[in-house]
Design a protein around this motif. Structure first.
Motif, PDB file in Angstrom:
ATOM      1  N   VAL A 160      -0.856  15.099  -1.936  1.00  0.00           N
ATOM      2  CA  VAL A 160      -0.880  13.820  -2.661  1.00  0.00           C
ATOM      3  C   VAL A 160      -2.180  13.671  -3.453  1.00  0.00           C
ATOM      4  CG1 VAL A 160      -0.949  11.301  -2.390  1.00  0.00           C
ATOM      5  CG2 VAL A 160       0.660  12.635  -1.032  1.00  0.00           C
ATOM      6  N   ALA A 161      -3.314  13.972  -2.804  1.00  0.00           N
ATOM      7  CA  ALA A 161      -4.627  13.792  -3.448  1.00  0.00           C
ATOM      8  C   ALA A 161      -4.737  14.632  -4.715  1.00  0.00           C
ATOM      9  CB  ALA A 161      -5.731  14.153  -2.478  1.00  0.00           C
ATOM     10  N   ASN A 162      -4.193  15.843  -4.659  1.00  0.00           N
ATOM     11  CA  ASN A 162      -4.266  16.701  -5.841  1.00  0.00           C
ATOM     12  C   ASN A 162      -3.333  16.223  -6.949  1.00  0.00           C
ATOM     13  OD1 ASN A 162      -6.292  18.867  -5.334  1.00  0.00           O
ATOM     14  ND2 ASN A 162      -5.103  19.051  -3.459  1.00  0.00           N
ATOM     15  N   GLN A 163      -2.296  15.499  -6.564  1.00  0.00           N
ATOM     16  CA  GLN A 163      -1.389  14.920  -7.573  1.00  0.00           C
ATOM     17  C   GLN A 163      -2.030  13.721  -8.263  1.00  0.00           C
ATOM     18  OE1 GLN A 163       2.244  13.927  -5.594  1.00  0.00           O
ATOM     19  NE2 GLN A 163       3.118  15.963  -5.821  1.00  0.00           N
ATOM     20  N   GLY A 165      -5.256  12.757  -8.196  1.00  0.00           N
ATOM     21  CA  GLY A 165      -6.585  13.052  -8.751  1.00  0.00           C
ATOM     22  C   GLY A 165      -7.710  12.348  -8.003  1.00  0.00           C
ATOM     23  N   TYR A 166      -8.790  13.112  -7.731  1.00  0.00           N
ATOM     24  CA  TYR A 166      -9.979  12.553  -7.058  1.00  0.00           C
ATOM     25  C   TYR A 166     -10.786  11.700  -8.034  1.00  0.00           C
ATOM     26  CZ  TYR A 166      -9.137  15.645  -3.084  1.00  0.00           C
ATOM     27  OH  TYR A 166      -8.581  16.262  -1.985  1.00  0.00           O
ATOM     28  N   PRO A 167     -11.620  10.741  -7.554  1.00  0.00           N
ATOM     29  CA  PRO A 167     -11.778  10.334  -6.149  1.00  0.00           C
ATOM     30  C   PRO A 167     -10.547   9.568  -5.654  1.00  0.00           C
ATOM     31  CG  PRO A 167     -13.043   8.888  -7.598  1.00  0.00           C
ATOM     32  CD  PRO A 167     -12.462   9.950  -8.462  1.00  0.00           C
ATOM     33  N   VAL A 168     -10.294   9.659  -4.337  1.00  0.00           N
ATOM     34  CA  VAL A 168      -9.174   8.905  -3.777  1.00  0.00           C
ATOM     35  C   VAL A 168      -9.661   8.004  -2.640  1.00  0.00           C
ATOM     36  CG1 VAL A 168      -7.361  10.570  -4.377  1.00  0.00           C
ATOM     37  CG2 VAL A 168      -8.510  10.748  -2.163  1.00  0.00           C
ATOM     38  N   LEU A 169      -8.889   6.936  -2.436  1.00  0.00           N
ATOM     39  CA  LEU A 169      -9.150   6.021  -1.330  1.00  0.00           C
ATOM     40  C   LEU A 169      -8.123   6.342  -0.256  1.00  0.00           C
ATOM     41  CD1 LEU A 169     -10.765   3.504  -0.402  1.00  0.00           C
ATOM     42  CD2 LEU A 169      -9.031   2.104  -1.476  1.00  0.00           C
ATOM     43  N   VAL A 170      -8.591   6.663   0.945  1.00  0.00           N
ATOM     44  CA  VAL A 170      -7.706   6.984   2.069  1.00  0.00           C
ATOM     45  C   VAL A 170      -7.658   5.768   2.962  1.00  0.00           C
ATOM     46  CG1 VAL A 170      -7.375   8.524   4.045  1.00  0.00           C
ATOM     47  CG2 VAL A 170      -8.436   9.388   1.955  1.00  0.00           C
ATOM     48  N   ARG A 171      -6.459   5.226   3.190  1.00  0.00           N
ATOM     49  CA  ARG A 171      -6.409   4.013   4.023  1.00  0.00           C
ATOM     50  C   ARG A 171      -5.138   3.936   4.868  1.00  0.00           C
ATOM     51  NH1 ARG A 171      -5.570  -0.724  -0.483  1.00  0.00           N
ATOM     52  NH2 ARG A 171      -4.210   0.404  -1.886  1.00  0.00           N
ATOM     53  N   PRO A 172      -5.264   3.471   6.108  1.00  0.00           N
ATOM     54  CA  PRO A 172      -4.095   3.288   6.963  1.00  0.00           C
ATOM     55  C   PRO A 172      -3.419   1.939   6.697  1.00  0.00           C
ATOM     56  CG  PRO A 172      -6.094   2.833   8.193  1.00  0.00           C
ATOM     57  CD  PRO A 172      -6.514   3.151   6.792  1.00  0.00           C
ATOM     58  N   LYS A 205       0.857   5.461   9.022  1.00  0.00           N
ATOM     59  CA  LYS A 205       1.208   5.919   7.678  1.00  0.00           C
ATOM     60  C   LYS A 205      -0.067   5.804   6.836  1.00  0.00           C
ATOM     61  CE  LYS A 205       4.936   5.047   4.456  1.00  0.00           C
ATOM     62  NZ  LYS A 205       6.010   4.095   4.183  1.00  0.00           N
ATOM     63  N   ILE A 206      -0.442   6.890   6.170  1.00  0.00           N
ATOM     64  CA  ILE A 206      -1.676   6.885   5.389  1.00  0.00           C
ATOM     65  C   ILE A 206      -1.335   6.772   3.910  1.00  0.00           C
ATOM     66  CG2 ILE A 206      -3.763   8.200   4.830  1.00  0.00           C
ATOM     67  CD1 ILE A 206      -3.149   9.747   7.519  1.00  0.00           C
ATOM     68  N   LEU A 207      -2.028   5.862   3.244  1.00  0.00           N
ATOM     69  CA  LEU A 207      -1.849   5.752   1.800  1.00  0.00           C
ATOM     70  C   LEU A 207      -3.049   6.399   1.126  1.00  0.00           C
ATOM     71  CD1 LEU A 207       0.059   4.363  -0.365  1.00  0.00           C
ATOM     72  CD2 LEU A 207      -1.787   2.762  -0.639  1.00  0.00           C
ATOM     73  N   ILE A 208      -2.752   7.226   0.152  1.00  0.00           N
ATOM     74  CA  ILE A 208      -3.827   7.868  -0.604  1.00  0.00           C
ATOM     75  C   ILE A 208      -3.660   7.430  -2.038  1.00  0.00           C
ATOM     76  CG2 ILE A 208      -4.685  10.116  -1.423  1.00  0.00           C
ATOM     77  CD1 ILE A 208      -3.403  10.967   1.464  1.00  0.00           C
ATOM     78  N   ASP A 209      -4.613   6.613  -2.532  1.00  0.00           N
ATOM     79  CA  ASP A 209      -4.456   6.241  -3.932  1.00  0.00           C
ATOM     80  C   ASP A 209      -5.681   6.569  -4.755  1.00  0.00           C
ATOM     81  OD1 ASP A 209      -4.292   2.618  -3.380  1.00  0.00           O
ATOM     82  OD2 ASP A 209      -5.641   4.131  -2.616  1.00  0.00           O
ATOM     83  N   HIS A 210      -5.429   6.757  -6.033  1.00  0.00           N
ATOM     84  CA  HIS A 210      -6.498   7.103  -6.954  1.00  0.00           C
ATOM     85  C   HIS A 210      -7.506   5.952  -6.965  1.00  0.00           C
ATOM     86  CE1 HIS A 210      -8.615   8.825 -10.286  1.00  0.00           C
ATOM     87  NE2 HIS A 210      -8.529   7.685 -10.943  1.00  0.00           N
TER      88      HIS A 210
END
Length: 397
Positions: A160-163, A165-172, A205-210
């Protein structure tokens, strides 16, 4: 074998009852703000003719004073304790919107047991709380939001992070005060953040957003009754997006956003409130970058800024919202007159002196233990000018 005789001091009355869930003890990430919400909620319940029952376990708060609720259960805000109280009292319903994330977390159990949740339904609250479901809703409503993906393990997270793009926010999902949220800039950091998160909060469930770097953050608190939508206040944060809203200085009303940006935020907030069929309170957080407004998240409950707005404007918003939740009143039954000349600043209060070894750098995980309010006549105020001048638009890594 001796029979164990259980005694119970609580004798239920024959009146119609409403239970209010509090937020438990004060701790980092949760101060006294939700206590104000509970107290005003209890008063509104009494005014509507119900017996008001409080469940909370904080000796430092007003909601646990002997004369605030009709009946107080000084118990931990845990399901086992709550279920026994419900079985005994048989209330008309339970209010989970006033006790912050602690109370909201119990909504699922209440829903599964068929107990009425006063105000917004469990499913609609779950859409707002479940990071993935909420982003899907925003997509449907055509509201801009940071690119995202969901994951349940480190491999999925890397994909997901590579889709996005960094930086990403990782949050539960379903956490208090941005607990275990991290901003990461590469695969190695992402992997250790996800492993650490799943170790402490398994099966989440982890959300990874740009992550929208160096942009303005603002939030809207509002009440919706099913027909009318009322914006209680629009606050602009002095610190950039990425610092938890509980740790940032927020100015009411917004002072540096264009009228178009403010109107867009209010428009998006109303669209979301209608889509979630909110009854009562909602708080929505926004990031503004290059004039474009993005929605970061929505909280289907009182937020820690609700008391701040009520105090600043001199309007009993919690009383109004509780009566709306109960279905006793509509927004049009109230005359709302906001009394604020100049601006009000919400200042976070930190207790770092009590925790000398703690990392004082601010980020997406909340570190404050409360808030104070400061009134200024205008933007020429020396305190404000200094605060604004010294703000850092770069997040510490």
């Amino acid at each position: 074998m001796n029979d164990i005789i259980s005694s119970n001091e609580s004798i239920p009355s024959g009146k119609k009852k409403i239970i209010v869930l509090g937020s438990g003890p004060n701790r980092i990430g949760q101060g006294i703000e939700f206590d104000y919400c509970c107290v005003h909620g209890l008063m509104a319940i009494k005014e509507c003719g119900y017996e008001a029952i409080m469940v909370n376990c904080n000796p430092e708060t007003v909601s646990t004073d002997f004369d605030i609720a009709d009946k107080l259960y000084f118990e931990p805000v845990f399901w086992e304790h709550l279920w026994e109280i419900i079985e005994l009292e048989k209330p008309e319903g339970v209010i989970v919107q006033l006790g912050g994330q602690t109370a909201l977390k119990l909504a699922k159990r209440l829903h599964e047991k068929g107990i009425k949740i006063i105000g917004t339904s469990f499913d609609n609250m779950d859409i707002a709380e479940d990071r993935g479901r909420f982003s899907d809703l925003l997509k449907e409503l055509n509201i801009p939001y940071p690119q995202y993906g969901t994951a349940f393990n480190a491999d999925e997270a890397l994909e997901v992070a590579n889709q996005v793009g960094y930086p990403v926010l990782v949050r539960p999902s379903y956490v208090l005060g941005g607990q275990r949220m991290r901003i990461v800039i590469n695969d190695t950091e992402l992997e250790s953040a996800v492993v650490s998160l799943l170790k402490h909060i398994p099966d989440n469930k982890i959300l990874i957003d740009h992550f929208l770097d160096r942009c303005q953050e603002a939030e809207v608190d509002a009440i919706f009754d099913g027909e009318d939508f009322h914006v209680m206040g629009v606050m602009e944060h002095i610190e950039p997006a990425g610092i938890h809203s509980g740790d940032s200085n927020a100015v009411l009303p917004a002072f540096n956003l264009s009228p178009l940006e403010v109107t867009t935020m209010e428009h998006y907030a109303e669209k979301i409130a209608r889509a979630l069929d909110i009854r009562g309170l909602i708080n929505i957080q926004f990031a503004i970058k290059d004039g474009k407004v993005f929605v970061i998240e929505a909280n289907p409950r009182a937020s820690r800024t609700t008391p701040f707005i009520a105090k600043a404007y001199g309007v009993p918003f919690l009383n109004i919202a509780t009566k709306v939740m109960l279905g006793e009143k509509k927004l049009k039954d109230f005359t709302i007159e906001k009394k604020l000349s100049g601006f009000a600043i919400k200042e976070p209060v930190f207790s770092f002196n009590k925790f000398p070894g703690v990392n004082k750098e601010l980020g997406p995980e909340m570190k404050s233990t409360g808030e104070a309010i400061r009134f200024i006549k205008d933007l020429r105020d020396p305190y404000f000018r200094n605060l604004y001048k010294e703000r850092s638009m770069h997040l510490s890594k």
